[in-house]
Design an enzyme around this catalytic site. Structure first.
Site, short mmCIF file in Angstrom:
data_model
loop_
_atom_site.label_atom_id
_atom_site.label_comp_id
_atom_site.label_asym_id
_atom_site.label_seq_id
_atom_site.Cartn_x
_atom_site.Cartn_y
_atom_site.Cartn_z
N TYR A 48 46.25 57.25 6.22
CA TYR A 48 46.32 57.59 7.30
C TYR A 48 47.41 58.98 7.74
O TYR A 48 46.24 60.67 8.09
CB TYR A 48 46.12 57.23 8.85
CG TYR A 48 45.49 58.06 10.65
CD1 TYR A 48 44.67 58.46 10.47
CD2 TYR A 48 46.34 58.79 10.87
CE1 TYR A 48 43.81 58.68 11.82
CE2 TYR A 48 46.25 59.72 12.31
CZ TYR A 48 44.80 59.12 12.91
OH TYR A 48 44.34 60.12 13.31
N ILE A 95 37.39 50.14 44.99
CA ILE A 95 36.92 49.40 45.33
C ILE A 95 37.80 48.74 46.60
O ILE A 95 38.85 48.48 46.52
CB ILE A 95 36.51 48.35 44.27
CG1 ILE A 95 36.52 48.83 42.67
CG2 ILE A 95 34.95 48.50 44.22
CD1 ILE A 95 36.43 48.12 41.54
N LYS A 133 40.31 44.18 35.29
CA LYS A 133 41.33 45.34 36.82
C LYS A 133 42.29 46.21 35.53
O LYS A 133 43.38 45.17 35.71
CB LYS A 133 41.80 45.32 37.83
CG LYS A 133 42.62 46.41 38.57
CD LYS A 133 41.68 46.98 39.36
CE LYS A 133 42.80 47.09 40.51
NZ LYS A 133 43.70 47.95 39.68
N LYS A 308 31.26 43.21 39.11
CA LYS A 308 29.85 44.61 39.45
C LYS A 308 29.09 44.22 40.06
O LYS A 308 28.38 43.31 38.10
CB LYS A 308 30.09 45.57 38.20
CG LYS A 308 31.16 46.68 38.90
CD LYS A 308 31.73 46.94 37.87
CE LYS A 308 33.24 47.75 37.51
NZ LYS A 308 33.89 48.56 36.25
N CYS A 429 83.55 19.38 37.36
CA CYS A 429 83.24 18.96 36.54
C CYS A 429 85.40 19.69 37.19
O CYS A 429 86.23 18.79 36.77
CB CYS A 429 83.34 18.12 35.59
SG CYS A 429 83.60 19.50 34.27
S1 IVH Z 1 35.50 50.34 38.85
C1 IVH Z 1 32.39 52.20 41.69
N1 IVH Z 1 36.48 49.34 36.79
O1 IVH Z 1 40.93 50.32 39.76
C2 IVH Z 1 33.66 51.88 41.36
N2 IVH Z 1 37.84 49.96 38.40
O2 IVH Z 1 39.88 50.82 42.89
C3 IVH Z 1 34.59 51.90 40.84
N3 IVH Z 1 39.86 50.30 38.02
O3 IVH Z 1 41.26 53.52 40.37
C4 IVH Z 1 35.62 51.96 39.48
N4 IVH Z 1 39.33 48.52 36.37
O4 IVH Z 1 40.18 52.74 38.53
C5 IVH Z 1 36.30 49.65 37.62
N5 IVH Z 1 37.19 47.57 34.90
C6 IVH Z 1 37.53 48.06 36.14
C7 IVH Z 1 38.25 49.35 36.67
C8 IVH Z 1 38.67 49.71 37.82
C9 IVH Z 1 40.45 49.40 37.44
C10 IVH Z 1 40.25 51.25 38.83
C11 IVH Z 1 40.02 51.86 39.22
C12 IVH Z 1 40.34 52.66 41.04
C13 IVH Z 1 40.53 51.14 40.62
C14 IVH Z 1 39.50 50.40 41.82
#
Ligand code: IVH
Length: 695
Positions: A48, A95, A133, A308, A429
């Site tokens: 690479y 979220i 997450k 979701k 001890c």
């Molecule tokens: S979805 C409408 N999916 O977590 C939904 N967020 O409050 C929008 N995050 O700062 C977010 N992993 O950056 C989504 N698999 C995931 C995620 C994710 C991390 C973060 C996102 C945001 C916070 C959600």
């Protein structure tokens, strides 16, 4: 805009150079994709680098070739005075977090969604996508006609910072979508993060350069993206995972979120594999539990999972409450790191006298359990982390690992915080604590006089991988030692029912069970018995090697250091530890009592005969012999007093070579070791060959 002069220079780039540069760019992009997205590199780093350097050289020669989207431009451009702002076409939402950090949190989310949709209780399960997450920084990547045009941070959700030049330096993020028909606009939303390994490497580099270390991968990744100097960002090993789309134009919207993710992946962006389409709440719970188990083995940090609703139509129907979507939720794992107050530092005495400083903490819920003690490892670690009594510290408990003090929150230090002083006398001890000049561990010199060491030795002796005495746990051992009933493992075999029943929390039945377990432990194996003795440095594997090599306990006990060195994987330190252990009169006495009490083991036929045609000679077998298997040859040699070693050295008497003999044969030739074949071996064993070299 290209200036006239650049255009003229561009005109003089030979066609061959242009073609080569295009081919190199294409190859590099493909390798980046294989590496970062498919996780399946097809070239070595060196190959690479060679492609990369060739492209760089071409671009140096013909600067017009160095287009802004060339992979060589990932090193970062000029620093900015400040970031420009970007208004998100589709806001970047956050979220809601489910507060329950048990799997049941998934049930609550599902129940809420079903209620919000007005579903009947007996309606079929809803379909979800479960994802990880990621713990990094949210980024929106805007591709226009397939080219990465703008990259922005989340900011307040409406307006973020333009970090395009920094994002250009991240090799996991393609400058172009991998498609012939790119949408007019395609915004990818995702998280920039740093892997644990890269984080550790970075910190090691910082340390070596005498610079401050970073706190955690998330802050480091976020800080790197928000650097005004892209060249700084380029030096940070950043990665990316996409988890959704923002604004799209000229792209037929699919029906489900799962399809959105699949498309993003097809477009050449990294989408994590641990995503699952899940039917109903039970499937979400299973996902939560599965990921929680694998959490510490993942190459990057996560703090939970995300659920979701899969159908985009249902997502629209569900809509938002106060800017949070109803269709998604973050389901966190119990935190693995928590702050708490360190109220005292005690020391713990191990089986071999090792002294471990232990932090006594104000109880704190971390990693799913309440923690009151955390290890500080050793004296140097206490100094390095500058941990003082009264400090607020970060405690970490990840998976099944012993809780530890990670660091001090220096700004919370009270004025009277006290430094730790390693005691000079064992708290158990009163014997001296000693730390040898080049050792990290301080030790109590009390040996078996020390009740703490005695307790640990007994627990080790009774452990599952040693003599496996069920029911002999630390509470019982504490009482037996403290009351002076048991001093050595041999005393366990003198215990009677009345003695046990007299102890706290010992009912008739449990006393009988313990006695039965002790009785049962008398029948064991040689390897377990050797391991149970707790000889310094002798773990389970070494115990097995010793048992196999000597075949009988008496042979092992009688072996001197030279004989011990012949054992597979036994070096001078180990040989000395074993010899020292058996030289100790006290140890010999305990062993004598154990055997008198009836502890016995099926001693496999001693591997080495006391006499025979090849007594004391060492053989190495290599290649396949015409009629004997390796095991048969070994048995024949050992049955005649010889020994079979695995590698050739000057001490080797004969190498027995068969077909396809390899490096051992070469080594034998190099060292001048005698080489024989199977017939030669048979002749030796039958005594018809001279084992002395004829002059
Ligand atoms: S979805 C409408 N999916 O977590 C939904 N967020 O409050 C929008 N995050 O700062 C977010 N992993 O950056 C989504 N698999 C995931 C995620 C994710 C991390 C973060 C996102 C945001 C916070 C959600």
């Amino acid at each position: 805009m290209l200036t006239m002069a650049t255009k003229m220079r561009a005109a003089v780039v030979p066609a061959a150079a242009q073609k080569r540069a295009a081919a190199l760019r294409e190859a590099i992009e493909t390798h980046d994709h294989n590496y970062y997205v498919l996780d399946a590199p097809t070239v070595s780093d060196a190959e690479y680098d060679a492609l990369y350097r060739e492209l760089q050289a071409l671009e140096n020669e013909y600067p017009a070739l160095a287009t802004p989207d060339s992979p060589t431009q990932r090193v970062g451009g000029a620093p900015l005075p400040e970031f420009a702002t970007v208004r998100h076409a589709v806001p970047m939402l956050s979220i809601r977090t489910e507060t329950d950090t048990t799997a049941a949190g998934a049930l609550q989310f599902d129940a809420r969604v079903r209620r919000d949709l007005g579903l009947a209780p007996n309606a079929p399960p809803l379909e979800y996508v479960a994802e990880l997450k990621f713990d990094g920084l949210a980024i929106s990547l805007r591709y226009e006609a397939g080219r990465l045009a703008v990259a922005a941070t989340r900011g307040d959700g409406e307006v973020g910072e333009d970090v395009t030049h920094n994002i250009y330096t991240i090799r996991a993020i393609p400058r172009r979508l991998r498609t012939d028909k790119p949408p007019v606009v395609f915004e990818v939303r995702g998280e920039v993060y740093m892997s644990r390994k890269d984080f550790e490497r970075l910190n090691a580099r910082q340390l070596a350069a005498g610079q401050k270390s970073f706190i955690n991968p998330r802050n480091t990744a976020a800080g790197a993206v928000r650097q005004l100097d892209p060249a700084m960002t380029a030096q940070r090993p950043l990665l990316f995972f996409a988890y959704g789309a923002g604004e799209t134009r000229g792209w037929p919207l699919p029906k489900t979120h799962a399809e959105v993710l699949d498309t993003i992946e097809k477009f050449g962006l990294p989408v994590n594999r641990d995503r699952r389409v899940a039917q109903g709440a039970e499937a979400l719970m299973a996902f939560y539990e599965d990921i929680q188990k694998r959490r510490s083995a993942l190459p990057f940090e996560i703090d939970g999972v995300v659920y979701k609703v899969n159908s985009l139509a249902l997502q629209r129907e569900l809509g938002f409450v106060s800017r949070e979507p109803r269709f998604a939720v973050v389901h966190k794992f119990p935190a693995e790191e928590m702050p708490t107050e360190l109220v005292a530092i005690g020391v713990q005495v191990g089986r071999t006298g090792a002294i471990t400083p232990v932090a006594k903490l104000k109880p704190v819920f971390v990693g799913g359990v309440t923690v009151t003690n955390a290890t500080l490892h050793n004296e140097d670690e206490v100094r390095r982390k500058d941990v003082r009594i009264g400090d607020t510290v970060i405690v970490r408990r990840a998976g099944d690992v012993i809780p530890e003090v990670v660091r001090v929150l220096a700004d919370k230090r009270p004025p009277r915080a006290k430094a730790f002083v390693m005691p000079t006398k064992c708290p158990e001890c009163g014997s001296a604590i000693e730390r040898l000049p080049d050792e990290a561990i301080a030790r109590c010199t009390g040996g078996l006089v020390c009740p703490a060491q005695r307790k640990q030795s007994l627990l080790h002796f009774a452990g599952r991988r040693a003599l496996d005495i069920e029911g002999l746990g630390d509470k019982l051992v504490d009482q037996l030692v403290d009351d002076g009933i048991v001093h050595t493992p041999a005393d366990l075999y003198k215990l009677d029912h009345a003695q046990l029943v007299g102890l706290e929390r010992m009912a008739e039945k449990s006393a009988s069970n313990v006695l039965a377990a002790i009785e049962k432990s008398k029948q064991t194996t040689l390897a377990r018995f050797i391991f149970a003795l707790g000889i310094r440095h002798v773990g389970e594997t070494t115990a097995k090697d010793l048992a196999a090599h000597f075949g009988s306990f008496d042979a092992l006990m009688g072996a001197d250091e030279t004989a011990l060195l012949d054992v597979h994987d036994v070096g001078p330190v180990l040989a000395k530890a074993i010899a020292d252990f058996f030289a100790e009169a006290h140890n010999r006495e305990v062993i004598k009592q154990l055997r008198a009490a009836g502890v016995h083991f099926a001693e496999g036929s001693p591997r080495r005969a006391a006499s025979g045609a090849v007594l004391g000679m060492t053989f190495v077998l290599t290649g396949s012999l015409p009629s004997l298997t390796r095991e048969e040859a070994t048995a024949l040699i050992e049955g005649n007093g010889g020994k079979v070693a695995s590698s050739v050295s000057k001490k080797t008497d004969f190498v027995v070579a068969g077909d396809e003999a390899g490096s051992k044969l070469e080594r034998a030739q190099a060292l001048g070791v005698k080489i024989i074949d199977e017939a030669g071996l048979n002749a030796l064993l039958s005594g018809s060959a001279s084992t002395r070299e004829s002059p």
